[in-house]
Design a protein around this motif. Sequence first.
Motif, PDB file in Angstrom:
ATOM      1  N   ILE A 781       0.852  -1.193   0.000  1.00 16.09           N
ATOM      2  CA  ILE A 781       0.000   0.000   0.000  1.00 16.09           C
ATOM      3  C   ILE A 781       0.890   1.248   0.000  1.00 16.09           C
ATOM      4  O   ILE A 781       1.834   1.344   0.792  1.00 16.09           O
ATOM      5  CB  ILE A 781      -0.921   0.008   1.228  1.00 16.09           C
ATOM      6  CG1 ILE A 781      -1.851  -1.216   1.194  1.00 16.09           C
ATOM      7  CG2 ILE A 781      -1.742   1.296   1.299  1.00 16.09           C
ATOM      8  CD1 ILE A 781      -2.692  -1.376   2.433  1.00 16.09           C
ATOM      9  N   ALA A 782       0.596   2.148  -0.890  1.00 18.17           N
ATOM     10  CA  ALA A 782       1.390   3.374  -0.983  1.00 18.17           C
ATOM     11  C   ALA A 782       1.146   4.268   0.224  1.00 18.17           C
ATOM     12  O   ALA A 782       0.007   4.465   0.655  1.00 18.17           O
ATOM     13  CB  ALA A 782       1.045   4.117  -2.272  1.00 18.17           C
ATOM     14  N   ASP A 783       2.229   4.788   0.810  1.00 14.19           N
ATOM     15  CA  ASP A 783       2.158   5.727   1.931  1.00 14.19           C
ATOM     16  C   ASP A 783       1.912   7.121   1.349  1.00 14.19           C
ATOM     17  O   ASP A 783       2.760   7.667   0.632  1.00 14.19           O
ATOM     18  CB  ASP A 783       3.475   5.684   2.706  1.00 14.19           C
ATOM     19  CG  ASP A 783       3.457   6.575   3.941  1.00 14.19           C
ATOM     20  OD1 ASP A 783       2.579   7.449   4.029  1.00 14.19           O
ATOM     21  OD2 ASP A 783       4.341   6.412   4.803  1.00 14.19           O
ATOM     22  N   GLU A 784       0.754   7.683   1.651  1.00 15.33           N
ATOM     23  CA  GLU A 784       0.383   8.979   1.085  1.00 15.33           C
ATOM     24  C   GLU A 784       1.401  10.060   1.441  1.00 15.33           C
ATOM     25  O   GLU A 784       1.673  10.958   0.646  1.00 15.33           O
ATOM     26  CB  GLU A 784      -1.002   9.388   1.579  1.00 15.33           C
ATOM     27  CG  GLU A 784      -2.136   8.517   1.062  1.00 15.33           C
ATOM     28  CD  GLU A 784      -2.306   8.634  -0.447  1.00 15.33           C
ATOM     29  OE1 GLU A 784      -2.019   9.722  -0.995  1.00 15.33           O
ATOM     30  OE2 GLU A 784      -2.708   7.641  -1.071  1.00 15.33           O
ATOM     31  N   ALA A 785       1.977   9.944   2.623  1.00 12.63           N
ATOM     32  CA  ALA A 785       2.959  10.949   3.036  1.00 12.63           C
ATOM     33  C   ALA A 785       4.188  10.917   2.139  1.00 12.63           C
ATOM     34  O   ALA A 785       4.808  11.958   1.876  1.00 12.63           O
ATOM     35  CB  ALA A 785       3.357  10.709   4.491  1.00 12.63           C
ATOM     36  N   MET A 786       4.532   9.712   1.647  1.00 17.12           N
ATOM     37  CA  MET A 786       5.712   9.580   0.789  1.00 17.12           C
ATOM     38  C   MET A 786       5.422  10.038  -0.645  1.00 17.12           C
ATOM     39  O   MET A 786       6.347  10.173  -1.447  1.00 17.12           O
ATOM     40  CB  MET A 786       6.193   8.136   0.777  1.00 17.12           C
ATOM     41  CG  MET A 786       6.684   7.625   2.124  1.00 17.12           C
ATOM     42  SD  MET A 786       8.216   8.475   2.640  1.00 17.12           S
ATOM     43  CE  MET A 786       9.434   7.628   1.650  1.00 17.12           C
ATOM     44  N   LEU A 787       4.165  10.259  -0.948  1.00 19.48           N
ATOM     45  CA  LEU A 787       3.809  10.712  -2.290  1.00 19.48           C
ATOM     46  C   LEU A 787       3.798  12.228  -2.400  1.00 19.48           C
ATOM     47  O   LEU A 787       3.714  12.777  -3.504  1.00 19.48           O
ATOM     48  CB  LEU A 787       2.426  10.170  -2.678  1.00 19.48           C
ATOM     49  CG  LEU A 787       2.290   8.643  -2.699  1.00 19.48           C
ATOM     50  CD1 LEU A 787       0.851   8.263  -3.009  1.00 19.48           C
ATOM     51  CD2 LEU A 787       3.238   8.028  -3.712  1.00 19.48           C
TER      52      LEU A 787
END
Length: 851
Positions: A781-787
């Motif tokens: 799952i992609a970490d929104e903070a890292m995006l």
Amino acid sequence: MSRYEASQVEAKWQEAWEAASIFEAKPTADKPKYYVLEMFPYPSGKLHMGHVRNYTMGDVIARYKLSTGHNVLHPMGFDAFGMPAENAAMAIGGHPKEWTYNNIDTMVEQMKPLGLSLDWSRMFATCDVEYYGQQQSLFLDFLEKGLVYRKNAVVNWDPIDMTVLANEQVENGRGWRSGALVERRELTQWFFKIADHSEELLSALDTLENWPAKVRLMQENWIGKSRGLQFGFERLDGGAPIDVYTTRPDTLMGASFVGISPDHPIAKELEAADPKVAEFVAECRKGGTTEEAIETAEKLGLDTGIRVKHPLDPNWELPVWIANFILMDYGTGAIFACPAHDQRDFEFATKYDLPIIPVFEDPANPGELSEAYVPTKAEKVRYVKGFAGEAEQTGEAGVNTAVDKAEAEGWGEGVTKYRLRDWGLSRQRYWGCPIPVVHCEKCGVVPEKKENLPIELPDDVTFDQPGNPLDRHPTWRQCKCPACGEPALRETDTMDTFVDSSWYFARFTAPHANTPTDMAEAEYWMNVDQYIGGIEHAILHLLYSRFFARAMQICGHLPEKSIEPFDALFTQGMVTHAIFENAERKDENGRTLYHYPAEVEERDGGTFVKETGEKIKVIPSAKMSKSKNNVVDPLAIISAYGADTARWFVLSDSPPERDVEWTASGAEAAHKHLSRVYRIAADAAALDAGEGKDDDALLREMHKAIRDVTLGVESFGFNASIAKLYGFTNTLAKSKAGGTAKQQAAKVLAQLMSPMTPHLSEAIWEMLGGEGLIAKAPWPIADEAMLVEDTVVMPIQINGKRRGEIEVAKDMDKSEVEKIALAHEAVQRTLNGNAPKKVIVVPGRIVNVVA
């Protein structure tokens, strides 16, 4: 392994998956279900790259859904009845059953090396007695509910094979197997009442939001709803009026003659009394019933001598002709002809010197009538002679005017009709599902009792003469009437193979149930969440399946939610390959000689036969065809490169709805890339744990890859997902991150690739210490903070022209941005030591420097 060995890796993980039974589907309450299905194949005995692409697409979805916590049903079966098996039996002297089951065994052996996540425990063939026995049970239920009936009908008849042919089995007016000229023949046939459901099948198309628009339009046109005028022409001889239905009553003032089908009751009446009519009608019946056959056949007609009155002018008499292009099953079997505005009528009228009366003018060619002018109902036309006088109206307005006038004057009525006709399912051949009814002299046609099912096909049949072997079997037909117990005869017609494929999706939910479906299993697994198959099945198979789902629901075999059985549909493109045509010589039969891909080579700017050096003409991107020798054997590709290479290539080269051309260079490039991925992962695995200066940048790219690949898979953009995976692979290879971050990124890369390249991904997962099987690992799952981007790239414009760019923090002060921009090499070179006249900083957007 120091390098990637596909043969070792793929065999190992296929055994591991089978041992763990991870693809066997069982209902469970703790997971949402997901049912993915590819249209099942005919067991031709040879897997081709089109199969590989189709099944790989379904496998990507199935594996992805499994990793996102779904309980996945992904079955496989074979559409196994039909003419090709009988053809083979006649050609080799064998039996269709033996030929079919040998081919099924061969194709399963070819499929399994692909590593598909199939629940093989649910596999069946439609020729299995267990399957077609339940189909017979369905037939009896449909019969009881009035969904199937028997009537006389005009059919395509092959006089050599002595069987009814579907329209699709008539090619250029000839039978697809015998090559004989097809005839019209009236036979007693069994029909499904699909036409009664026309409006429902049409209106429900609007609910199929996840179907391709082109498929819905094709079905809409096939169902063919239209509003027109129905009325009767009064006969001068006092006979019963001749009823016609027309969608273009706006052309009534251009009527030239009334045409009736050779099978119309009036034609039959005349046939019995007049040898000339009988001879003509017999000639007409030699033609086929398909639209193509009718359009291309020479127009033939016979004046009956009957005359009728025009409904708008009692003094206007029209002749009644028997015409070979009119079918009894369409409309009323009679038409009024307006040659000026219908091409078939035009050709007929020209041949027989009948009047051609324009009703409205072609604006592009006023006054010319070298061919019929057929405007659409939406087109504005200028009426030359008609209900609207000289006014200009759309065709639709003219239709409404004509209907209104007819209804007001009481000689006709507006009627809505459909092009869709009832589905004739009777076939006079052996290799199909026997129709479970009995013919009794005392009781008539009697349904077989369910306790006597299945009615099995006899094995001891021969194909040494034309016709249906069941008709000449010495004992199979003999039975007792289920109603009175007296001696009776079984029905020897078998069912159209479209019946077999119209409910298999429901049977997969409980393939071994003692009833057609198990309602609890159907309630759990239905509907098919994602159906995948070729556009060539857009009309008949899908339309028949939609009807069957409704009929099964009426009979209590499917839940109400399954009236529309396929929630989402995807139609994939073909796999194509260049054709290598030998322009210098022919084969032994004098036909064009085509070479297999392995027989040719590219050199000196051309393509040549390896053995002879003959130059070859290359026809690119052609559909794979055995007759053109441009087929690629999937097993040969798997042997040379591995299944993952084949899977990767068919997904990567183009959007899945478009065709993809298979090339040897493309396969080689795919294999090299996968080998490179393995080496990159191995290098990461060999690193010591620790941090590096690029850790944050690599992990940000990793989370972007998770986001983008996930979006691609969920939207069937597999090629877009693969493009992102190529980019992320390059990032990982070049990154200066430490061992910990690189190993994490390599594991995620393996997970993101696992739906496409499951074997390679399992090997990398194991190498990097992943827990259990990657096939069962949760999707990352992609970490929104890292995006969230911390920096922004701002172009530098000097005197109105872009000269460079700088990367700065998103929240950097304007004065700091200005300092960095002025320090840029391009700005320094332009200013040459002078101060700028003006600097304008638009935060987050651009820096403008005026020198």
